[in-house]
Design a protein around this motif. Structure first.
Motif: not given
Length: 482
Positions: A199-203, A206-207, A230-234
């Motif tokens: 999750a930290a890597g994903l964050q 995304m940042d 997670i962001g609502g993208a496809t």
């Protein structure tokens, strides 16, 4: 942040929007993805799956594969990623280390590996498959039932039973994924990530690249596909780019070198998994109307740094990797090896003590602007199509084959693509037969490490008082016209 909870929350916010486009262009909504994940979680739990159990995961990229992965992690499981193309001896060594209690595979893989005839069929295509039905105590499968699926296997496809929408308390520091990076039958090695480190890597990603509704991320990798969800993208899975409205495209440099055009919708082209040479960067800038980025990362720490193509091409002091991303710590050893730390660093290696930082195997420095600059490799590692190949893991086993006196794996970089041709150099011994050696290679090597060609020498060049193999000299001999 819990990646499973974040994905399911995103699914609940926009249930009718498209979550995943599969390789054939078929769409799956966020609402349907959420239902599949929760039903698979409940189905596993009802079949006796217990938190903490490891799951050997052998499912090709598809919406069902994503639902199965998330459902198994939601049930408290640890995914052990398996390559069905591994030689049996290598996979068996990995299974002894990982000790999975479950196997989740597509029904056709069970069917193929259930009989000697099936294994022989795929062996003629250069792939050795082990008997998956013997790899664990419990089994689950996707797809339609086929002969060869173990008796009592749990079906994970087409479930329509009611599901529990509640999420229990998750242990974020428990293992969630085991990813084998290299190894042989004697020395398999696997990276262990927790739900927290993933999750930290994903964050961190995304940042740097905020994603939201309307964005379409084209990739086969979880570390870019999950931030999209997670962001609502496809999440667009590999297939044709036409008509999908792709806004973010991820490519290995050797794949990018083959591109002739890109849709005008692409705003960000990301290159990773291997160094991007100047020729590839220039080509990408020519065909992409958006921004081109080079991502520096490793399995143990995803991601580390990022640099734009223009600044990489303009930099003359080495291979510019970019400024370390927020939250990523860096330090250098006495011999200038880069060591990274941060919340996204894996817990460690399977069967080994936990770590708080990891050496990259790369020699690097920080420039006056605080950007990482790659100076070279500390380890003798080859890269081909994003696969890390460590010669020292394979050479002893190859040299032990009948008729072989010495063996060396050498990489010959292609300046146009940055990819490496892998050449197996051999010194023959008594009874040497090249075709016999070639047939035996899949027994002692990962499928992704098999050589592109074999070159025979009467002897290898030596260096120093110890007369060790002079790899640069051997590489030079391989590049000369013969």
């Amino acid at each position: 942040m819990d990646l499973v909870a974040e994905v399911l929350a995103s699914c609940a916010r926009t249930p009718r929007a498209t979550a995943i486009i599969d390789p054939r262009g078929r769409e799956l909504s966020f609402g349907a993805l959420r239902e599949r994940v929760l039903r698979i979680r409940d189905r596993l739990a009802g079949a006796g799956f217990e938190p903490g159990q490891s799951v050997l995961y052998a499912v090709q990229p598809s919406p069902d594969a994503i639902a199965v992965a998330l459902g198994a992690v939601a049930a408290g499981g640890t995914l052990v990623f398996a390559d069905p193309g591994l030689a049996p001896g290598v996979l068996e060594a990995r299974l002894r280390l990982a000790r999975p209690g479950w196997v989740v595979a597509e029904s056709f893989l069970y069917a193929i590996t259930a009989t000697a005839a099936g294994r022989a069929l795929v062996r003629r295509r250069g792939v050795l498959l082990p008997a998956l039905s013997q790899a664990a105590v419990r089994h689950a499968y996707t797809g339609r039932w086929l002969p060869g699926v173990p008796s009592g296997a749990v079906r994970l496809h087409g479930l329509d039973a009611p599901f529990d929408a509640a999420l229990g308390e998750a242990d974020l520091d428990a293992p969630a994924a085991v990813i084998f990076t290299s190894g042989t039958t004697a020395h398999p090695r696997a990276v262990v990530h927790t739900r927290r480190s993933l999750a930290a890597g994903l964050q961190i990603f995304m940042d740097r690249f905020p994603l939201g509704p309307g964005d379409v991320v084209h990739t086969d990798g979880l570390m870019l596909g999950l931030p999209a969800l997670i962001g609502g993208a496809t999440w667009s899975m590999p297939g044709s780019l036409d008509g999908r409205g792709v806004t973010h495209l991820y490519q290995v440099p050797v794949e990018a070198a083959r591109l002739t055009e890109l849709p005008g919708t692409v705003r960000h082209l990301l290159l990773g998994s291997a160094p991007a040479p100047p020729a590839v960067l220039r080509r990408c800038l020519e065909i992409c109307t958006g921004e081109v980025h080079s991502v520096y990362a490793m399995t143990e720490a995803l991601p580390i740094a990022l640099a734009g193509a223009e600044e990489k091409l303009a930099y003359s002091g080495g291979d510019l990797l970019g400024e370390p991303l927020p939250g990523v710590g860096v330090r250098f050893t006495a011999d200038r090896e880069l060591v990274v730390s941060g919340p996204h660093v894996a817990r460690g290696y399977l069967g080994e003590p936990p770590v708080t930082e990891v050496p990259t195997g790369d020699l690097a420095r920080l420039d006056e602007q605080g950007r990482l600059v790659l100076l070279g490799r500390k380890k003798d590692m080859l890269l081909r199509e994003g696969f890390n190949i460590y010669p020292s893991l394979y050479e002893p086993s190859i040299a032990a084959l009948p008729g072989v006196r010495e063996a060396a794996l050498i990489g010959l970089p292609d300046p146009a693509t940055g990819d490496e041709e892998v050449v197996l150099a051999l010194v023959p011994g008594d009874g040497f037969q090249e075709q016999a050696v070639r047939r035996r290679l899949p027994e002692v090597m990962d499928a992704g490490a098999l050589p592109d060609r074999i070159q025979v020498f009467p002897d290898f060049p030596r260096a120093g008082r110890s007369h060790k193999l002079d790899r640069p000299a051997l590489r030079d001999q391989l590049t000369r016209p013969r």
